[in-house]
Design a protein around this motif. Sequence first.
Motif, PDB file in Angstrom:
ATOM      1  N   LYS A  69       0.810  -1.183   0.140  1.00  0.00           N
ATOM      2  CA  LYS A  69      -0.085  -0.005  -0.105  1.00  0.00           C
ATOM      3  C   LYS A  69       0.633   1.224   0.045  1.00  0.00           C
ATOM      4  CE  LYS A  69      -3.749   2.248   2.468  1.00  0.00           C
ATOM      5  NZ  LYS A  69      -4.857   1.818   3.457  1.00  0.00           N
ATOM      6  N   GLU A  70       1.635   1.290   0.710  1.00  0.00           N
ATOM      7  CA  GLU A  70       2.866   2.472   0.760  1.00  0.00           C
ATOM      8  C   GLU A  70       3.535   2.713  -0.453  1.00  0.00           C
ATOM      9  OE1 GLU A  70       7.130   2.793   2.865  1.00  0.00           O
ATOM     10  OE2 GLU A  70       5.335   3.029   4.370  1.00  0.00           O
ATOM     11  N   ASP A  71       3.837   1.683  -1.243  1.00  0.00           N
ATOM     12  CA  ASP A  71       4.549   1.921  -2.476  1.00  0.00           C
ATOM     13  C   ASP A  71       3.582   2.350  -3.532  1.00  0.00           C
ATOM     14  OD1 ASP A  71       7.136   1.082  -1.738  1.00  0.00           O
ATOM     15  OD2 ASP A  71       6.918  -0.936  -2.472  1.00  0.00           O
ATOM     16  N   TYR A  72       2.445   1.768  -3.511  1.00  0.00           N
ATOM     17  CA  TYR A  72       1.315   2.429  -4.537  1.00  0.00           C
ATOM     18  C   TYR A  72       0.885   3.699  -4.320  1.00  0.00           C
ATOM     19  CZ  TYR A  72      -2.982   2.840  -6.889  1.00  0.00           C
ATOM     20  OH  TYR A  72      -4.131   3.191  -7.618  1.00  0.00           O
ATOM     21  N   PHE A  73       0.790   4.123  -3.032  1.00  0.00           N
ATOM     22  CA  PHE A  73       0.357   5.546  -2.791  1.00  0.00           C
ATOM     23  C   PHE A  73       1.474   6.463  -2.772  1.00  0.00           C
ATOM     24  CE2 PHE A  73      -3.679   3.415  -1.217  1.00  0.00           C
ATOM     25  CZ  PHE A  73      -4.210   4.043  -1.861  1.00  0.00           C
ATOM     26  N   SER A  74       2.713   6.012  -2.759  1.00  0.00           N
ATOM     27  CA  SER A  74       3.968   6.957  -2.874  1.00  0.00           C
ATOM     28  C   SER A  74       4.007   7.103  -4.473  1.00  0.00           C
ATOM     29  CB  SER A  74       5.008   6.179  -2.299  1.00  0.00           C
ATOM     30  OG  SER A  74       6.415   7.144  -2.648  1.00  0.00           O
ATOM     31  N   LYS A  75       3.752   6.175  -5.164  1.00  0.00           N
ATOM     32  CA  LYS A  75       4.157   6.437  -6.592  1.00  0.00           C
ATOM     33  C   LYS A  75       2.957   7.286  -7.152  1.00  0.00           C
ATOM     34  CE  LYS A  75       6.624   2.417  -7.602  1.00  0.00           C
ATOM     35  NZ  LYS A  75       6.391   0.742  -8.004  1.00  0.00           N
ATOM     36  N   HIS A  76       1.795   7.073  -6.323  1.00  0.00           N
ATOM     37  CA  HIS A  76       0.362   7.924  -6.847  1.00  0.00           C
ATOM     38  C   HIS A  76       0.793   9.325  -6.595  1.00  0.00           C
ATOM     39  CE1 HIS A  76      -3.737   8.062  -8.090  1.00  0.00           C
ATOM     40  NE2 HIS A  76      -4.057   8.626  -7.157  1.00  0.00           N
ATOM     41  N   VAL A  77       1.221   9.569  -5.250  1.00  0.00           N
ATOM     42  CA  VAL A  77       1.450  11.092  -4.923  1.00  0.00           C
ATOM     43  C   VAL A  77       2.515  11.712  -5.959  1.00  0.00           C
ATOM     44  CG1 VAL A  77       2.452  12.328  -2.961  1.00  0.00           C
ATOM     45  CG2 VAL A  77       0.556  10.709  -2.727  1.00  0.00           C
ATOM     46  N   ARG A  78       3.590  10.852  -6.230  1.00  0.00           N
ATOM     47  CA  ARG A  78       4.645  11.355  -6.801  1.00  0.00           C
ATOM     48  C   ARG A  78       4.217  11.746  -8.382  1.00  0.00           C
ATOM     49  NH1 ARG A  78       7.935   7.442  -4.419  1.00  0.00           N
ATOM     50  NH2 ARG A  78       7.715   6.202  -6.063  1.00  0.00           N
ATOM     51  N   GLY A  79       3.330  10.848  -8.895  1.00  0.00           N
ATOM     52  CA  GLY A  79       2.545  11.137 -10.300  1.00  0.00           C
ATOM     53  C   GLY A  79       1.779  12.484  -9.975  1.00  0.00           C
ATOM     54  N   ILE A  80       1.033  12.604  -9.055  1.00  0.00           N
ATOM     55  CA  ILE A  80       0.314  13.970  -8.764  1.00  0.00           C
ATOM     56  C   ILE A  80       1.129  15.306  -8.875  1.00  0.00           C
ATOM     57  CG2 ILE A  80      -1.154  15.173  -7.298  1.00  0.00           C
ATOM     58  CD1 ILE A  80      -2.497  12.536  -6.460  1.00  0.00           C
ATOM     59  N   ILE A  81       2.370  14.987  -8.028  1.00  0.00           N
ATOM     60  CA  ILE A  81       3.281  16.069  -7.919  1.00  0.00           C
ATOM     61  C   ILE A  81       3.872  16.390  -9.214  1.00  0.00           C
ATOM     62  CG2 ILE A  81       5.534  16.848  -6.770  1.00  0.00           C
ATOM     63  CD1 ILE A  81       4.625  15.145  -4.501  1.00  0.00           C
ATOM     64  N   LYS A  82       4.221  15.263 -10.147  1.00  0.00           N
ATOM     65  CA  LYS A  82       4.696  15.590 -11.461  1.00  0.00           C
ATOM     66  C   LYS A  82       3.668  15.990 -12.438  1.00  0.00           C
ATOM     67  CE  LYS A  82       6.750  12.904 -15.206  1.00  0.00           C
ATOM     68  NZ  LYS A  82       6.972  11.727 -15.746  1.00  0.00           N
ATOM     69  N   ASN A  83       2.673  15.553 -12.371  1.00  0.00           N
ATOM     70  CA  ASN A  83       1.743  15.845 -13.528  1.00  0.00           C
ATOM     71  C   ASN A  83       0.787  17.335 -13.168  1.00  0.00           C
ATOM     72  OD1 ASN A  83       2.023  13.766 -15.089  1.00  0.00           O
ATOM     73  ND2 ASN A  83       0.548  12.518 -13.551  1.00  0.00           N
ATOM     74  N   PHE A  84       0.635  17.579 -11.736  1.00  0.00           N
ATOM     75  CA  PHE A  84      -0.092  18.892 -11.494  1.00  0.00           C
ATOM     76  C   PHE A  84       0.575  19.901 -11.000  1.00  0.00           C
ATOM     77  CE2 PHE A  84      -3.095  15.275 -11.255  1.00  0.00           C
ATOM     78  CZ  PHE A  84      -4.226  15.816 -12.279  1.00  0.00           C
ATOM     79  N   PHE A  85       1.825  19.630 -10.482  1.00  0.00           N
ATOM     80  CA  PHE A  85       2.799  20.726  -9.793  1.00  0.00           C
ATOM     81  C   PHE A  85       4.064  20.988 -10.345  1.00  0.00           C
ATOM     82  CE2 PHE A  85      -0.647  19.185  -6.689  1.00  0.00           C
ATOM     83  CZ  PHE A  85      -1.176  20.310  -6.270  1.00  0.00           C
ATOM     84  N   GLY A  86       4.131  20.502 -11.528  1.00  0.00           N
ATOM     85  CA  GLY A  86       5.303  20.298 -12.507  1.00  0.00           C
ATOM     86  C   GLY A  86       6.542  20.127 -11.731  1.00  0.00           C
ATOM     87  N   ASN A  87       6.555  18.945 -11.048  1.00  0.00           N
ATOM     88  CA  ASN A  87       7.354  18.277 -10.204  1.00  0.00           C
ATOM     89  C   ASN A  87       8.152  18.855  -9.328  1.00  0.00           C
ATOM     90  OD1 ASN A  87       8.261  15.426  -9.969  1.00  0.00           O
ATOM     91  ND2 ASN A  87      10.259  15.874 -11.349  1.00  0.00           N
ATOM     92  N   SER A  88       7.193  19.970  -8.587  1.00  0.00           N
ATOM     93  CA  SER A  88       7.692  20.672  -7.761  1.00  0.00           C
ATOM     94  C   SER A  88       6.907  20.449  -6.336  1.00  0.00           C
ATOM     95  CB  SER A  88       7.343  22.257  -7.783  1.00  0.00           C
ATOM     96  OG  SER A  88       7.427  23.029  -6.604  1.00  0.00           O
ATOM     97  N   VAL A  89       7.809  19.746  -5.345  1.00  0.00           N
ATOM     98  CA  VAL A  89       7.200  19.282  -4.175  1.00  0.00           C
ATOM     99  C   VAL A  89       6.842  20.619  -3.312  1.00  0.00           C
ATOM    100  CG1 VAL A  89       7.828  18.163  -2.040  1.00  0.00           C
ATOM    101  CG2 VAL A  89       8.834  17.283  -4.142  1.00  0.00           C
TER     102      VAL A  89
END
Length: 123
Positions: A69-89
């Motif tokens: 579950k941790e790996d899945y949601f970690s990748k999911h959140v990283r995808g959101i950051i990349k796609n919606f926030f220009g890869n800016s944490v």
Amino acid sequence: MQLSKSEEQLMEVIWQQGTVFMKDLIDASPDPKPASTTVATLLKRMQEKGFVGYTVFGNSRQYYALVSKEDYFSKHVRGIIKNFFGNSVAQFASFFTSASDLSKEELEDLKRVIDEQLKHKEP
């Protein structure tokens, strides 16, 4: 690769229980219960995507997670950051802290979590 909402619901049960039979997934589903053919189709797609595996016991299959579950949601959140926030944490954190209307206590808790992570990063 992502899971659909229905697949995520099944994965949640698998993550919680560790191993499950199809009957367990149907029993854990909200009413109205899905048909066994629907659950079988979802499990087949999840297997093809590499999220679940199974062990055969007679005529039954016992399913288990191949992705935590941790790996899945970690990748999911990283995808959101990349796609919606220009890869800016930083942009993500700014949006998250302002849009979620966190209380002062929640922000302080978040700061403590970040400070703790910073300690682990120090040489």
